[in-house]
Design an enzyme around this catalytic site. Sequence first.
Site, PDB file in Angstrom:
ATOM      1  N   CYS A   2       0.809  -1.222   0.000  1.00 47.22           N
ATOM      2  CA  CYS A   2       0.000   0.000   0.000  1.00 47.22           C
ATOM      3  C   CYS A   2       0.841   1.270   0.000  1.00 47.22           C
ATOM      4  O   CYS A   2       0.348   2.348  -0.329  1.00 47.22           O
ATOM      5  CB  CYS A   2      -0.907   0.033   1.220  1.00 47.22           C
ATOM      6  SG  CYS A   2      -1.798  -1.497   1.457  1.00 47.22           S
ATOM      7  N   HIS A  13      -2.546   7.422   3.047  1.00 45.16           N
ATOM      8  CA  HIS A  13      -3.157   6.240   2.439  1.00 45.16           C
ATOM      9  C   HIS A  13      -4.565   6.121   3.008  1.00 45.16           C
ATOM     10  O   HIS A  13      -4.757   6.182   4.212  1.00 45.16           O
ATOM     11  CB  HIS A  13      -2.312   5.012   2.785  1.00 45.16           C
ATOM     12  CG  HIS A  13      -2.990   3.719   2.482  1.00 45.16           C
ATOM     13  ND1 HIS A  13      -3.626   3.475   1.279  1.00 45.16           N
ATOM     14  CD2 HIS A  13      -3.140   2.583   3.220  1.00 45.16           C
ATOM     15  CE1 HIS A  13      -4.140   2.252   1.297  1.00 45.16           C
ATOM     16  NE2 HIS A  13      -3.860   1.696   2.456  1.00 45.16           N
ATOM     17  N   ASN A  27     -10.571   1.728  -0.197  1.00 45.47           N
ATOM     18  CA  ASN A  27      -9.122   1.621  -0.029  1.00 45.47           C
ATOM     19  C   ASN A  27      -8.558   0.971  -1.287  1.00 45.47           C
ATOM     20  O   ASN A  27      -8.816  -0.202  -1.556  1.00 45.47           O
ATOM     21  CB  ASN A  27      -8.846   0.784   1.225  1.00 45.47           C
ATOM     22  CG  ASN A  27      -7.376   0.431   1.425  1.00 45.47           C
ATOM     23  OD1 ASN A  27      -6.561   0.492   0.503  1.00 45.47           O
ATOM     24  ND2 ASN A  27      -7.042   0.035   2.641  1.00 45.47           N
TER      25      ASN A  27
END
Lengths: 309, 309
Positions: free
Chosen positions: B112, B236, B266
């Site tokens: 990520c 993030h 996400n």
Amino acid sequence: MKSVKIVGSGTYLPKQVIDNDYFNNKFSLKDDWIYKRTGIRKRYWEDEKNVTQMAVAAVKNAINKYNIDVQQIDCIIACSTTTDKIMPGVSFEIQKELDIKKCMCIDLLAGCSGYINAFDIARKYICLEEVECALVVAVEKVSEFLNYEDINTSIILGDGAAATILKSSKELKIYSQKIESIGQEGHLLTCSYKNKLYMDGKNIYKFAVTKTVDNINDLLKNNNLTLDDIKYIVPHQSNMRIMEAIIKRLNISKEKMYVNLENIGNTFCASIPIALDEMYDKKLLNPKDKIIMIGYGGGLNLGSILLEI
Amino acid sequence: MKSVKIVGSGTYLPKQVIDNDYFNNKFSLKDDWIYKRTGIRKRYWEDEKNVTQMAVAAVKNAINKYNIDVQQIDCIIACSTTTDKIMPGVSFEIQKELDIKKCMCIDLLAGCSGYINAFDIARKYICLEEVECALVVAVEKVSEFLNYEDINTSIILGDGAAATILKSSKELKIYSQKIESIGQEGHLLTCSYKNKLYMDGKNIYKFAVTKTVDNINDLLKNNNLTLDDIKYIVPHQSNMRIMEAIIKRLNISKEKMYVNLENIGNTFCASIPIALDEMYDKKLLNPKDKIIMIGYGGGLNLGSILLEI
């Protein structure tokens, strides 16, 4: 801006040796026929370790041989074309296995020339003083992606891993790179998780022979050097015919190009650091020597590094 | 040493919207229950394009919106956790699709937080004057790796891609990074081609909430700045509960953290550049503004960038 020097190097090769007899039994291809076309007598195919275990074995070899304190390492860059580790990547698993406390990990996917990219990125972190000691690891388990019926690739390719440890150097050392990509020709050498490895051998030969020579000549010109200034060319160990054609086009002696293909095969992005490690073991490299490493392959990707030892 | 500035940005989101009703039908989870726990009302799951096509769509959006001549681009760095393209990588396929003539391509596998690594590497090439204009692309097709029965991950994750174009700047601009890895905890968030995505939500929450706050505070301290100097934190976009806990621990106003999770979900390493692109579209970012982007996730990997717009 800091310079960079190599302070350690190591290799891992699998236990399982595949010599040319294997292909004689399978395809009735004689040892001499294979050797004449490829320069290869044997290669290794891993049948025990996974990609991380192979990479860790290469790192441990480097650490032991050069007496490196792993806690010095503050950056790990791993490159592989054939990893099954997508999260965490191999670099993170190396950090875990060696329990390195403070470290930045990066994984590159970059075909046969990935080591050149990884080395160059590591050097940038060091020369900008954001990293003091970088571990660059190239690992390939090509055997998992081989179409064993395809003699164009299966007789050439092997598994292996190698690690190079870089540190900042107080002495000024020459360093230069020329990295270029030709995605337009990417279909000549492909691999995916769904499809096995494919190579258009004829066109890869053309690419490898012409583009590498131009690349090396440009790199030398950019640095006002000639091939006489270079002790060794350390190329991706692709295939003896490609390497012989590069020797001829560069008009250099056979001795100026380091070749270890015969007993290892083509290990994709691990081939340059495996060759480099052998050269250190044989004490062929001494301070002030200038070498050129050149990678070429899938992407298509192509890159050379001029390095002062 | 050159500074770096963002000169273009674009996003691609799939056509197929998955709203919370999908999970109500599947698991009898109500919209409000999901929203309260995640901050998410909808996400996108790609059902037409492959990873390369998604990446190219994001790049085209950036090029069109900011009127960029693609032949200026001399470096492409693509990052993805969920690519099926191992050779050639996505960066090479972008070069091919846009027929960019002179270019260096690099692909990163980095969980990520991969966009932070990719951005930082691109910036190094620019500030060392080896690259003039870099295209950084983050693309995720997480839906291919989802265990749809696992509500910890399937209600949160979505697909998407974003591109950021960086150029060297004559004006001196503040830039700093703090990237760190914790491979020792890599088992908390894993994905492979053989196994679907797995997340230990409880421990990832702990990691995300504590380590990001320490990382941001260290970055500020290293630059003699405080949160008052920062216009936006662009994190993030993991999960609203994590982001709210970070807001609380940093003791900042809700407005200082840019959040767009509600309508996108996400999207792993694409989430920061998608958020950044929205912020440019909304004209939230002006010259001299200082922002902090912070990525965290699989590896475990963690990294922040302090950037002057």
